[in-house]
Design a protein around this motif. Structure first.
Motif, short mmCIF file in Angstrom:
data_model
loop_
_atom_site.label_atom_id
_atom_site.label_comp_id
_atom_site.label_asym_id
_atom_site.label_seq_id
_atom_site.Cartn_x
_atom_site.Cartn_y
_atom_site.Cartn_z
N MET A 46 -6.49 8.56 53.58
CA MET A 46 -7.12 7.60 52.59
C MET A 46 -6.21 6.26 52.48
O MET A 46 -6.52 5.46 52.37
CB MET A 46 -7.62 8.37 51.27
CG MET A 46 -8.95 7.97 50.96
SD MET A 46 -9.81 8.76 49.71
CE MET A 46 -8.52 9.82 49.00
N LEU A 47 -4.99 6.71 51.89
CA LEU A 47 -4.01 5.63 51.74
C LEU A 47 -3.47 4.82 52.96
O LEU A 47 -3.39 3.72 52.91
CB LEU A 47 -2.78 6.31 51.11
CG LEU A 47 -2.94 6.89 49.67
CD1 LEU A 47 -1.57 7.43 49.39
CD2 LEU A 47 -3.22 5.84 48.82
N GLU A 48 -3.61 5.37 54.05
CA GLU A 48 -3.32 4.88 55.30
C GLU A 48 -4.55 4.04 55.52
O GLU A 48 -4.37 2.55 55.81
CB GLU A 48 -3.29 5.95 56.43
CG GLU A 48 -2.85 5.15 57.89
CD GLU A 48 -2.60 6.25 59.02
OE1 GLU A 48 -3.41 5.89 59.85
OE2 GLU A 48 -2.29 7.25 58.72
N GLN A 49 -5.68 4.15 55.49
CA GLN A 49 -6.70 3.32 55.47
C GLN A 49 -6.65 2.13 54.43
O GLN A 49 -6.84 0.94 54.87
CB GLN A 49 -8.09 4.01 55.36
CG GLN A 49 -8.54 4.93 56.44
CD GLN A 49 -8.85 4.19 57.81
OE1 GLN A 49 -7.84 3.92 58.54
NE2 GLN A 49 -10.15 4.03 57.90
N ALA A 50 -6.58 2.49 53.31
CA ALA A 50 -6.22 1.34 52.14
C ALA A 50 -5.34 0.56 52.49
O ALA A 50 -5.27 -0.91 52.47
CB ALA A 50 -6.23 2.09 50.87
N ARG A 51 -4.13 0.97 53.06
CA ARG A 51 -3.05 0.06 53.24
C ARG A 51 -3.22 -0.68 54.33
O ARG A 51 -2.45 -1.76 54.75
CB ARG A 51 -1.66 0.84 53.49
CG ARG A 51 -1.12 1.49 52.23
CD ARG A 51 -0.03 2.34 52.68
NE ARG A 51 0.54 2.80 51.12
CZ ARG A 51 0.85 4.29 51.15
NH1 ARG A 51 0.86 4.77 52.09
NH2 ARG A 51 1.26 4.59 49.91
N ARG A 52 -4.28 -0.73 55.17
CA ARG A 52 -4.81 -1.73 56.32
C ARG A 52 -5.30 -2.92 55.77
O ARG A 52 -6.00 -3.56 56.64
CB ARG A 52 -5.42 -0.76 57.49
CG ARG A 52 -4.95 0.34 57.88
CD ARG A 52 -5.71 0.64 59.15
NE ARG A 52 -4.99 2.00 60.00
CZ ARG A 52 -5.48 3.08 60.25
NH1 ARG A 52 -6.79 3.16 60.49
NH2 ARG A 52 -5.14 3.91 60.84
N ARG A 53 -5.63 -2.96 54.48
CA ARG A 53 -6.36 -4.01 53.96
C ARG A 53 -5.24 -4.79 53.23
O ARG A 53 -5.41 -4.95 51.98
CB ARG A 53 -7.52 -3.53 52.99
CG ARG A 53 -8.33 -2.54 53.38
CD ARG A 53 -9.42 -2.91 53.99
NE ARG A 53 -10.25 -4.09 53.37
CZ ARG A 53 -11.14 -4.15 52.48
NH1 ARG A 53 -11.75 -2.78 52.12
NH2 ARG A 53 -11.91 -4.94 51.97
N PRO A 54 -4.58 -5.60 54.13
CA PRO A 54 -3.77 -6.36 53.35
C PRO A 54 -4.14 -7.54 52.41
O PRO A 54 -3.37 -8.07 51.48
CB PRO A 54 -2.70 -7.30 54.37
CG PRO A 54 -3.85 -6.84 55.44
CD PRO A 54 -4.56 -5.90 55.38
N GLU A 55 -5.46 -7.89 52.69
CA GLU A 55 -6.16 -8.83 51.77
C GLU A 55 -6.19 -8.39 50.26
O GLU A 55 -6.40 -9.35 49.39
CB GLU A 55 -7.43 -9.29 52.51
CG GLU A 55 -8.45 -8.33 52.25
CD GLU A 55 -8.53 -7.37 53.16
OE1 GLU A 55 -9.43 -6.79 53.38
OE2 GLU A 55 -7.73 -7.24 54.09
N LEU A 56 -6.22 -7.12 50.08
CA LEU A 56 -6.12 -6.57 48.74
C LEU A 56 -4.74 -6.74 48.03
O LEU A 56 -3.83 -6.18 48.76
CB LEU A 56 -7.02 -5.10 48.81
CG LEU A 56 -8.21 -4.95 49.47
CD1 LEU A 56 -8.42 -3.30 49.38
CD2 LEU A 56 -9.19 -5.67 48.30
#
Length: 178
Positions: free
Chosen positions: A1-11
Motif C-alpha cells: 500500500m505504501l509503495e503505491q502511495a509513494r508513486r503519487r509525488p503530486e501529493l
C-alpha cells in the motif's frame, strides 16, 4: 500500500510505516489512518484502548484519525462459512480464488481459515485469522474513552450513511485541544 502511495509525488504527504505504540509520537501528525480492517485485529479491550490512545497522542490539535471496521449488523462472517470459492479477477495477468471457513465464534470473536489460489490453479496458500466484530456502537465508546471525538461516519467507501446496510463502519475522529 505504501509503495503505491509513494508513486503519487503530486501529493504532499509523508508516508510512514510504523506502530504508534512502539515509538513515541507526540502531536506530530495531522492525520493517522488504520486501514485494512486492522481495527478488528485488536482483540482485547486493553489492546484497543492502547492503540486508540497512541493514535490520539500522535495527533496535532484538530488532527484526524481514520479507520474502518466491518459493520456487525451485516453479519459478514456468516457468509464466510461456505465452501463456495470467491473468484476475483486481478487484471489480465491473473485471477484469484479464495475460500473461507469459520472455525469458531465466541461473542465478538470470530476465528476463521482462508485458502487462496493465486493465480487460480496454483498451489493453495492458507491463512488462519482471528477478528473481533465489535457492536455497532463500540467504536464510538472506545474512541470516547481514548479522547478523539467522531467527526464523520460512513457506511461504505462511497460516503453512504452508516447503519443503513453498508458493509462498513468508517469513522473519522478529531483530536480536540487539551
Amino acid at each position: 500500500m505504501l509503495e503505491q502511495a509513494r508513486r503519487r509525488p503530486e501529493l504532499d504527504i509523508g508516508w510512514i510505516l510504523g506502530d504508534l505504540e512502539s515509538v513515541s509520537r507526540e502531536r506530530e501528525f495531522d492525520f493517522v489512518v488504520m486501514t485494512g480492517h486492522a481495527f478488528q485485529a485488536l482483540l482485547g479491550d486493553d489492546e484497543l484502548r492502547a492503540a486508540l490512545g497512541a493514535a490520539r497522542a500522535a495527533l496535532t490539535d484538530g488532527g484526524q484519525f481514520g479507520f474502518e471496521t466491518r459493520d456487525p449488523l451485516t453479519r459478514a462472517s456468516e457468509s464466510w462459512a461456505t465452501e463456495t470459492p470467491v473468484e476475483v479477477a486481478a487484471g489480465a495477468a491473473a485471477s484469484m480464488r479464495m475460500t473461507r471457513q469459520v472455525r469458531s465464534v465466541d461473542g465478538e470473536i470470530v476465528v476463521f481459515a482462508s485458502t487462496f489460489d493465486i493465480p487460480v490453479g496454483s498451489a493453495p496458500r492458507h491463512s488462519d485469522s482471528t477478528l473481533r466484530f465489535p457492536g455497532a456502537d463500540r467504536p464510538d465508546v472506545f474512541l470516547a474513552g481514548a479522547g478523539p471525538a467522531v467527526a464523520e461516519g460512513y457506511g461504505d467507501g462511497a460516503g453512504g450513511p452508516p447503519g443503513e446496510g453498508g458493509p462498513e463502519i468508517i469513522a473519522v475522529a478529531r483530536r480536540t485541544p487539551a
